[in-house]
Design a protein around this motif. Structure first.
Motif, PDB file in Angstrom:
ATOM      1  N   ALA A 160      -1.529  -3.989  -0.807  1.00 10.05           N
ATOM      2  CA  ALA A 160      -2.757  -3.370  -1.323  1.00 10.05           C
ATOM      3  C   ALA A 160      -3.839  -4.429  -1.474  1.00 10.05           C
ATOM      4  O   ALA A 160      -3.607  -5.485  -2.072  1.00 10.05           O
ATOM      5  CB  ALA A 160      -2.480  -2.694  -2.656  1.00 10.05           C
ATOM      6  N   ASN A 161      -5.021  -4.147  -0.926  1.00  7.44           N
ATOM      7  CA  ASN A 161      -6.068  -5.177  -0.926  1.00  7.44           C
ATOM      8  C   ASN A 161      -7.451  -4.647  -1.312  1.00  7.44           C
ATOM      9  O   ASN A 161      -8.460  -5.294  -1.047  1.00  7.44           O
ATOM     10  CB  ASN A 161      -6.150  -5.864   0.448  1.00  7.44           C
ATOM     11  CG  ASN A 161      -6.429  -4.872   1.566  1.00  7.44           C
ATOM     12  OD1 ASN A 161      -6.627  -3.683   1.325  1.00  7.44           O
ATOM     13  ND2 ASN A 161      -6.427  -5.374   2.790  1.00  7.44           N
ATOM     14  N   CYS A 186       0.850  -1.200   0.000  1.00 10.08           N
ATOM     15  CA  CYS A 186       0.000   0.000   0.000  1.00 10.08           C
ATOM     16  C   CYS A 186       0.880   1.242   0.000  1.00 10.08           C
ATOM     17  O   CYS A 186       1.823   1.351   0.797  1.00 10.08           O
ATOM     18  CB  CYS A 186      -0.907  -0.015   1.233  1.00 10.08           C
ATOM     19  SG  CYS A 186      -1.742   1.545   1.574  1.00 10.08           S
ATOM     20  N   TRP A 208      -3.888   0.637  -2.675  1.00 10.12           N
ATOM     21  CA  TRP A 208      -4.192   1.043  -1.299  1.00 10.12           C
ATOM     22  C   TRP A 208      -4.751  -0.129  -0.508  1.00 10.12           C
ATOM     23  O   TRP A 208      -5.417  -1.005  -1.048  1.00 10.12           O
ATOM     24  CB  TRP A 208      -5.229   2.184  -1.289  1.00 10.12           C
ATOM     25  CG  TRP A 208      -4.762   3.419  -1.999  1.00 10.12           C
ATOM     26  CD1 TRP A 208      -4.838   3.678  -3.329  1.00 10.12           C
ATOM     27  CD2 TRP A 208      -4.124   4.544  -1.404  1.00 10.12           C
ATOM     28  NE1 TRP A 208      -4.303   4.900  -3.611  1.00 10.12           N
ATOM     29  CE2 TRP A 208      -3.857   5.471  -2.443  1.00 10.12           C
ATOM     30  CE3 TRP A 208      -3.771   4.903  -0.100  1.00 10.12           C
ATOM     31  CZ2 TRP A 208      -3.234   6.693  -2.217  1.00 10.12           C
ATOM     32  CZ3 TRP A 208      -3.166   6.120   0.126  1.00 10.12           C
ATOM     33  CH2 TRP A 208      -2.904   6.999  -0.910  1.00 10.12           C
ATOM     34  N   CYS A 209      -4.512  -0.098   0.796  1.00 11.22           N
ATOM     35  CA  CYS A 209      -5.130  -1.084   1.684  1.00 11.22           C
ATOM     36  C   CYS A 209      -6.451  -0.516   2.199  1.00 11.22           C
ATOM     37  O   CYS A 209      -6.716   0.689   2.079  1.00 11.22           O
ATOM     38  CB  CYS A 209      -4.207  -1.452   2.848  1.00 11.22           C
ATOM     39  SG  CYS A 209      -3.920  -0.107   4.040  1.00 11.22           S
ATOM     40  N   THR A 229       1.250  -2.822   4.516  1.00 13.97           N
ATOM     41  CA  THR A 229       0.270  -3.846   4.164  1.00 13.97           C
ATOM     42  C   THR A 229       0.170  -3.949   2.645  1.00 13.97           C
ATOM     43  O   THR A 229       0.281  -2.942   1.940  1.00 13.97           O
ATOM     44  CB  THR A 229      -1.119  -3.484   4.744  1.00 13.97           C
ATOM     45  OG1 THR A 229      -0.992  -3.286   6.148  1.00 13.97           O
ATOM     46  CG2 THR A 229      -2.132  -4.589   4.479  1.00 13.97           C
TER      47      THR A 229
END
Length: 362
Positions: A293-294, A285, A318-319, A291
């Motif tokens: 990106a999810n 992210c 981005w997360c 983290t």
């Protein structure tokens, strides 16, 4: 068609509930014990303890009269029952009248006993006497509380029937009939429970309420619970000398953004997920760099050419947490009730999107 007796009964039940647990509308017109007995109660700011000595006594007397008021009202609402002639009333109504008269009689005798010897017999006086030094009495403790209550730096929150007051020395919980008092230097505080409500009467935003157990090392002081909004938790901690332990491992949301982020996450999780192509490799992210990106922005709220939302063609960057923080940061802080239904620009390409367009990558 309903009889007058049934109509009166329903109306009196509503009146009694509003009188015992007055909502803001009832308080605003002064239909409370404090409003009706204001001249006798005096000023809370001038003499906090003396005010609540009288308030708790007056509340007990006023509430004890409610059954008798119902009986007197039924004399007019149901004349066929002959309630105004005791000897003609049924045995059930005779029993009801007996207790309706007994309650205020007992309350009146109790109030008289409490007021004797300058309120020395009142339960609040006995509560304060526990904190008094050997050479002094409850009035010295009352004077200390009165002085600290007048200061503007005290912490105070809650409705009149469930207020929490914290001064430099004292932690006080005000209830309908009594006060719980503990000295700051003697207490241990523990967060025991957390309740989150999605909607409140004052706002469309979720709110978290914390329950904190106040236990004193003084064996004569009974432990009690205080309840407050999580957004006031930080202010409470600043006023307390003792730390607050979190035995239940409760996640405390101390700001509106924290509460929104939890709601944002729960709403996004029920959206249609996005399946990333097997050839595409996800990167960290760009907001937190911690983290992977999810999330992916895909217009799902309306048809492609309808509405204000636009299709975002950015790759996943981005997360979920960072996107939620971005969404919250673009809102009108004075109108949190509009946050969930608003639209914000993509942080990368500026295409407008709403919460329905945020998809978790599976």
């Amino acid at each position: 068609m309903e009889s007058p007796a049934v109509t009166f009964t329903l109306a009196y039940v509503v009146f009694a509930v509003c009188f015992v647990f007055p909502p803001d509308e009832v308080r605003s017109v002064g239909l409370t014990v404090q409003g009706l007995l204001a001249a006798w109660l005096g000023s809370e700011d001038a003499a906090f303890v003396q005010y609540h000595l009288r308030r708790s006594t007056g509340t007990l007397l006023a509430h004890s009269l409610l059954p008798l008021g119902y009986y007197l009202g039924m004399c007019f609402a149901a004349p066929e029952k002959h309630l105004y002639f005791f000897y003609l009333a049924s045995s059930g109504w005779k029993t009801f009248l007996f207790f309706a008269v007994l309650f205020p009689a007992v309350a009146g005798a109790l109030a008289y006993y409490w007021s004797r010897k300058g309120w020395n017999n009142h339960p609040l006086a006995r509560t304060l006497a526990v904190h008094a030094l050997p050479q002094s009495g409850w009035r010295a403790v009352a004077s200390s509380i009165n002085t600290e209550f007048r200061r503007i730096d005290k912490f105070a929150t809650g409705a009149p029937g469930a207020r929490v007051i914290v001064t430099d020395t004292w932690v006080i919980k005000v209830t309908t009939y009594c006060l719980h008092v503990a000295q700051q230097q003697d207490i241990h505080l523990t967060v025991t429970d957390s309740r989150q409500h999605e909607l409140t009467p004052d706002s469309n935003m979720p709110v978290q309420f914390l329950t904190i157990r106040v236990a004193s090392i003084n064996p004569y002081v009974k432990a009690f619970d205080i309840r407050l909004n999580s957004t006031e938790y930080g202010e409470l901690r600043e006023k307390l000398r003792a730390p607050i332990s979190n035995a239940a491992n409760v996640v405390i949301h101390q700001s509106l953004s924290d509460l929104f982020l939890e709601t944002f996450t729960s709403l996004v999780e029920i959206n249609q997920p996005y399946s990333v192509p097997s050839t595409q490799e996800l990167e960290p992210c760009i907001g937190c760099m911690q983290t992977i990106a999810n999330i992916k922005l895909i217009k799902n709220c309306q048809e492609p050419n309808e509405g204000e939302c636009q299709q975002c063609y950015c790759r996943p960057m981005w997360c979920l947490t960072c996107m939620g923080k971005w969404f919250a940061s673009r809102q009108d802080q004075q109108h949190p009730e509009t946050w969930l239904s608003s639209r914000v620009p993509c942080p990368t390409c500026r295409a407008k999107f709403c919460i329905l367009d945020v998809c978790i990558i599976r």
